[in-house]
Design a protein around this motif. Structure first.
Motif, PDB file in Angstrom:
ATOM      1  N   THR A 212      -4.961 -22.745 166.861  1.00  0.00           N
ATOM      2  CA  THR A 212      -6.057 -23.718 166.801  1.00  0.00           C
ATOM      3  C   THR A 212      -5.649 -25.022 167.481  1.00  0.00           C
ATOM      4  O   THR A 212      -6.437 -25.634 168.220  1.00  0.00           O
ATOM      5  N   VAL A 213      -4.415 -25.456 167.247  1.00  0.00           N
ATOM      6  CA  VAL A 213      -3.895 -26.645 167.932  1.00  0.00           C
ATOM      7  C   VAL A 213      -3.888 -26.413 169.440  1.00  0.00           C
ATOM      8  O   VAL A 213      -4.244 -27.301 170.230  1.00  0.00           O
ATOM      9  N   ALA A 214      -3.490 -25.207 169.868  1.00  0.00           N
ATOM     10  CA  ALA A 214      -3.475 -24.891 171.293  1.00  0.00           C
ATOM     11  C   ALA A 214      -4.869 -24.997 171.894  1.00  0.00           C
ATOM     12  O   ALA A 214      -5.048 -25.487 173.018  1.00  0.00           O
ATOM     13  N   ASN A 215      -5.881 -24.529 171.177  1.00  0.00           N
ATOM     14  CA  ASN A 215      -7.256 -24.633 171.664  1.00  0.00           C
ATOM     15  C   ASN A 215      -7.673 -26.090 171.813  1.00  0.00           C
ATOM     16  O   ASN A 215      -8.290 -26.479 172.811  1.00  0.00           O
ATOM     17  N   ALA A 636      -6.509 -34.693 171.648  1.00  0.00           N
ATOM     18  CA  ALA A 636      -6.109 -33.380 171.134  1.00  0.00           C
ATOM     19  C   ALA A 636      -5.746 -33.411 169.656  1.00  0.00           C
ATOM     20  O   ALA A 636      -6.044 -32.459 168.921  1.00  0.00           O
ATOM     21  N   VAL A 637      -5.093 -34.468 169.200  1.00  0.00           N
ATOM     22  CA  VAL A 637      -4.677 -34.524 167.800  1.00  0.00           C
ATOM     23  C   VAL A 637      -5.893 -34.556 166.884  1.00  0.00           C
ATOM     24  O   VAL A 637      -5.986 -33.792 165.910  1.00  0.00           O
ATOM     25  N   ASP A 638      -6.840 -35.436 167.183  1.00  0.00           N
ATOM     26  CA  ASP A 638      -8.041 -35.512 166.342  1.00  0.00           C
ATOM     27  C   ASP A 638      -8.883 -34.246 166.451  1.00  0.00           C
ATOM     28  O   ASP A 638      -9.480 -33.788 165.460  1.00  0.00           O
ATOM     29  N   LEU A 639      -8.941 -33.658 167.655  1.00  0.00           N
ATOM     30  CA  LEU A 639      -9.671 -32.405 167.822  1.00  0.00           C
ATOM     31  C   LEU A 639      -9.046 -31.299 166.986  1.00  0.00           C
ATOM     32  O   LEU A 639      -9.747 -30.527 166.309  1.00  0.00           O
ATOM     33  N   ALA A 640      -7.714 -31.211 167.023  1.00  0.00           N
ATOM     34  CA  ALA A 640      -7.031 -30.177 166.251  1.00  0.00           C
ATOM     35  C   ALA A 640      -7.293 -30.341 164.763  1.00  0.00           C
ATOM     36  O   ALA A 640      -7.560 -29.358 164.053  1.00  0.00           O
ATOM     37  N   ARG A 641      -7.223 -31.558 164.288  1.00  0.00           N
ATOM     38  CA  ARG A 641      -7.466 -31.798 162.863  1.00  0.00           C
ATOM     39  C   ARG A 641      -8.903 -31.434 162.488  1.00  0.00           C
ATOM     40  O   ARG A 641      -9.157 -30.872 161.413  1.00  0.00           O
ATOM     41  N   ALA A 642      -9.855 -31.731 163.386  1.00  0.00           N
ATOM     42  CA  ALA A 642     -11.247 -31.379 163.107  1.00  0.00           C
ATOM     43  C   ALA A 642     -11.429 -29.866 163.049  1.00  0.00           C
ATOM     44  O   ALA A 642     -12.127 -29.336 162.166  1.00  0.00           O
ATOM     45  N   LEU A 643     -10.798 -29.143 163.970  1.00  0.00           N
ATOM     46  CA  LEU A 643     -10.914 -27.690 163.973  1.00  0.00           C
ATOM     47  C   LEU A 643     -10.217 -27.069 162.769  1.00  0.00           C
ATOM     48  O   LEU A 643     -10.706 -26.091 162.182  1.00  0.00           O
ATOM     49  N   LEU A 644      -9.062 -27.626 162.390  1.00  0.00           N
ATOM     50  CA  LEU A 644      -8.337 -27.101 161.229  1.00  0.00           C
ATOM     51  C   LEU A 644      -9.083 -27.372 159.931  1.00  0.00           C
ATOM     52  O   LEU A 644      -9.020 -26.564 158.989  1.00  0.00           O
ATOM     53  N   ASP A 645      -9.786 -28.493 159.865  1.00  0.00           N
ATOM     54  CA  ASP A 645     -10.521 -28.852 158.649  1.00  0.00           C
ATOM     55  C   ASP A 645     -11.842 -28.108 158.520  1.00  0.00           C
ATOM     56  O   ASP A 645     -12.418 -28.034 157.426  1.00  0.00           O
ATOM     57  N   ALA A 646     -12.340 -27.561 159.628  1.00  0.00           N
ATOM     58  CA  ALA A 646     -13.656 -26.915 159.612  1.00  0.00           C
ATOM     59  C   ALA A 646     -13.599 -25.568 158.891  1.00  0.00           C
ATOM     60  O   ALA A 646     -12.560 -24.903 158.864  1.00  0.00           O
ATOM     61  N   ASN A 647     -14.713 -25.208 158.309  1.00  0.00           N
ATOM     62  CA  ASN A 647     -14.887 -23.871 157.742  1.00  0.00           C
ATOM     63  C   ASN A 647     -15.716 -23.067 158.735  1.00  0.00           C
ATOM     64  O   ASN A 647     -16.935 -23.237 158.815  1.00  0.00           O
ATOM     65  N   TYR A 653     -16.720 -21.777 165.275  1.00  0.00           N
ATOM     66  CA  TYR A 653     -16.087 -22.286 166.495  1.00  0.00           C
ATOM     67  C   TYR A 653     -16.957 -21.893 167.690  1.00  0.00           C
ATOM     68  O   TYR A 653     -17.601 -20.835 167.684  1.00  0.00           O
ATOM     69  N   LEU A 654     -16.963 -22.728 168.706  1.00  0.00           N
ATOM     70  CA  LEU A 654     -17.853 -22.536 169.845  1.00  0.00           C
ATOM     71  C   LEU A 654     -17.076 -22.116 171.089  1.00  0.00           C
ATOM     72  O   LEU A 654     -15.873 -22.367 171.203  1.00  0.00           O
ATOM     73  N   ASP A 655     -17.786 -21.512 172.020  1.00  0.00           N
ATOM     74  CA  ASP A 655     -17.157 -20.922 173.206  1.00  0.00           C
ATOM     75  C   ASP A 655     -17.065 -21.944 174.337  1.00  0.00           C
ATOM     76  O   ASP A 655     -17.849 -21.929 175.304  1.00  0.00           O
ATOM     77  N   TRP A 656     -16.089 -22.848 174.224  1.00  0.00           N
ATOM     78  CA  TRP A 656     -15.825 -23.812 175.290  1.00  0.00           C
ATOM     79  C   TRP A 656     -14.847 -23.212 176.290  1.00  0.00           C
ATOM     80  O   TRP A 656     -13.926 -22.477 175.911  1.00  0.00           O
TER      81      TRP A 656
END
Length: 685
Positions: A212-215, A636-647, A653-656
């Protein structure tokens, strides 16, 4: 996308932020899985890399391009390669140096009893010197190999060349790298998380957290990398590979040095119109000595075993835990369908991708092969004179066979080099030959000194130590030259000091030239404000010219897009987005921080998770109006935290597009009509 080293720097920042917020993070042995996940997207660059197939299909094309260089390091089934010879020479010299410093009866006894080890230098050094003879031919063909080995697609019976419109094929016919970066990216991440969660295995969950961090790092960092490169990976794939290593050096050095100066109450700031960092680049930590391969060590993997498989064209052993391989393959099959039988997307392919990913990270960050000793840190021997006794007054060295080796000339400083990588290689080869000439003569004197020792004749320890210290200097120069060659080939990281530019030449007095061409101002700073037409078309160097260190000269691929933004910025903008101003020693606070790339929100929802926004962008790119939309998603750090916190069950998750192809904030896509260039695209694949 940014390289593994940058991924790890971002992963470390994410772990620090989550720990500080009291949020759960992987610990203990789970961290190995987390970091492997953070490197997960890069695994597909080398999927598969089955050493028993060498450069044949369906092996990764980047592995095919690197294989001649890796074979030079690995050797043959009966002959050690550059790696084995260099490591043995260095070990022998270190052993002799220890005895010379000990300089007592016990040392003399050990020297006499193990004289054959020292005498091995008589064979090892010429063997190493002989291996250099193949380097010019190797480098001469490397550019053409890299050019012809670009991203391709296969339908199981035919292969599309690197310049054909492979993205007009269905995603299931793309190579694994293209599929995972440019098709159903959110669905794949979501399926990985579902399978890991259902297993209840903390190690698999840690892997998915890292992935998820890599994404997040790709979504935030790839637009920046595209801006530096001049085009997306699809068009400028080899320049991407090369530039990513420079950004890796910058990012690791920046995060490490910032952590150190913050402990002293300071921050890294940029001066001289945002061109010079304080502290200077040469004082930042080097990633090439960080031993990052140890973070993802599984099974019994080590460099000798992987290189042996390359030398013998033998299959690599399975090193990854079976549950991890099963997780990845099950998610891939679930999202993309069963792989083509000829694609190499199987357990053996995943194991091979891991082993070669580990080996390349070892080449970049381990000191076992190439020690981290930048030229400015090489210390000359004390009390041994200004130069070795075998060096003439003009610097020339007379070899035992009568040849004379001259010291290399300094680079001209010109920035108008047509084939810049070849020019770099020519300079490096001259330095290699001179350094090796000194090692040859010095080693012969060392062996001669050892052979004179017997029960009645004590060693001249001082003379022997001086010979050893001087040979070590030239062997370090030799290793640094090997590093430069591997940097040119995309297999090693430059030093942070290599990123510095000539301040005088960059000034108005010097004509505003950036020298060297590989300085951070060219290789680590976005050119978004002066892209001169982005994205550039497919790299087609004439005659195999080694132009990848230069901004592309190909015509723009219409319609023109935006890569990352509209101002010249450094990689910190996508790492965590913070920039700092020094207000002066007497000011309180001394430093002012600005979040220059905050997490983008759609109301209370991170834009990266906003399905309505994703559908809007699909409509935009399908209609051909993509250049009108230039908004990103944040650091990237804030994005990763947002993705990790999401259910993802509630907010999928979306197809970017993880290559940010063709521009900033694009969803996944394919060409609609393969016969029309550039033609319309179909968004959301």
């Amino acid at each position: 996308m940014p390289g593994i080293v940058t991924q790890f720097a971002i992963a470390d920042l994410v772990l620090e932020a989550r720990r500080a917020a009291g949020e759960p993070v992987p610990e203990g042995d789970d961290l190995r899985f987390f970091y492997l996940g953070a490197a997960g997207l890069q695994l597909t660059e080398l999927l598969p890399a089955k050493t028993e197939l060498a450069a044949a299909e369906p092996n990764s094309r980047i592995f095919a391009a690197w294989l001649p260089v890796l074979r030079l390091l690995a050797g043959t089934p009966t002959t050690p390669g550059l790696y084995g010879n260099l490591v043995e020479i260095r070990g022998t010299l270190e052993w002799l140096r220890g005895l010379a410093k000990q300089a007592d009866v016990a040392a003399k006894l050990e020297l006499v009893e193990n004289r054959d080890r020292a005498e091995r230098l008589r064979d090892l050094v010429p063997a190493l010197s002989g291996q250099l003879a193949s380097v010019p031919d190797l480098l001469g063909g490397f550019a053409a190999t890299a050019m012809s080995a670009g991203p391709q697609a296969s339908d199981g019976t035919s292969v599309l060349g690197s310049y054909e419109r492979w993205k007009s094929r269905p995603p299931e016919q793309w190579r694994p790298r293209g599929t995972v970066h440019g098709s159903a990216t959110g669905k794949f991440l979501q399926e990985l998380r579902r399978l890991a969660r259902d297993s209840g295995d903390s190690q698999l969950l840690a892997f998915v957290d890292g992935y998820t961090v890599a994404n997040a790092a790709a979504i935030s960092g790839k637009p920046f990398l595209n801006g530096v490169v001049g085009g997306p990976h699809r068009n400028q794939w080899w320049r991407h590979t090369w530039v990513a290593n420079y950004i890796d050096t910058w990012s690791w050095g920046y995060v490490s040095k910032r952590r150190a100066v913050r402990a002293e109450g300071a921050e890294i700031v940029f001066t001289a119109s945002n061109s010079l960092p304080n502290p200077r680049l040469r004082y930042w930590d080097n990633a090439c000595g960080s031993e990052l391969q140890d973070r993802i060590r599984f099974g019994n993997i080590d460099a000798p075993s992987v290189l042996s498989s390359i030398a013998n064209a033998a299959a690599l052993p399975a090193e990854l835990p079976p549950k991890l391989v099963t997780l990845w393959l099950d998610a891939y099959t679930s999202v993309y369908g069963p792989p083509l039988p000829t694609a190499g997307i199987d357990a053996g392919g995943v194991h091979s991708a891991y082993s070669l990913t580990w080996l390349t990270l070892w080449l970049k960050t381990s000191q076992q092969f190439l020690p981290e000793v930048p030229p400015e840190r090489i210390n000359l021997p004390d009390n041994c004179g200004a130069k070795p006794p075998w060096v003439d007054s003009d610097g020339s060295v007379f070899l035992p066979d009568g040849q004379v080796v001259q010291p290399p000339e300094a680079p001209s400083g010109s920035v108008s080099v047509a084939e810049i990588a070849s020019a770099i290689a020519a300079v490096v080869l001259a330095a290699l030959n001179y350094a090796m000439g000194n090692v040859v003569v010095g080693s012969a004197l060392i062996v001669g000194a050892v052979e004179r020792v017997d029960e009645a004749t004590p060693p001249d320890w001082d003379e022997l130590l001086c010979h050893l210290e001087w040979v070590e200097v030239y062997l370090t120069n030799f290793s640094n030259s090997i590093r430069q060659l591997l940097v040119a080939a995309g297999l090693a990281l430059p030093y942070t000091s290599d990123l510095e530019h000539n301040v005088i030449q960059f000034s108005p007095l010097g004509g505003g030239q950036i020298w060297p061409v590989t300085a951070a101002l060219n290789t680590c700073r976005s050119a978004a404000a002066a892209e001169y037409g982005y994205p550039r078309s497919t790299w087609k160097p004439v005659g195999g010219a080694s132009t990848w260190p230069l901004y592309p000269s190909e015509a723009p691929e219409p319609p023109v897009q935006v890569s990352a933004g509209t101002s010249l910025v450094w990689p910190s903008i996508f790492l965590d987005g913070w920039t700092f101003t020094d207000n002066g020693a007497s000011s309180v606070p001394r430093y002012t921080g600005t979040q220059s790339n905050p997490l983008a929100l759609s109301g209370a929802l991170p834009t990266v998770l906003d399905a309505e926004e994703w559908r809007r962008r699909v409509d935009i790119v399908t209609s051909g109006r993509a250049a009108l939309d230039v908004s990103g998603f944040g650091n990237a750090v804030d994005l990763a935290r947002a993705l990790l916190d999401a259910n993802p069950d509630e907010t999928p998750y979306l197809d970017w597009d993880l290559d940010a192809d063709r521009g900033l904030g694009w969803p996944t896509w394919t060409w609609r009509n393969p016969t029309v260039s550039p033609g319309d695209v179909l968004g959301g694949v």
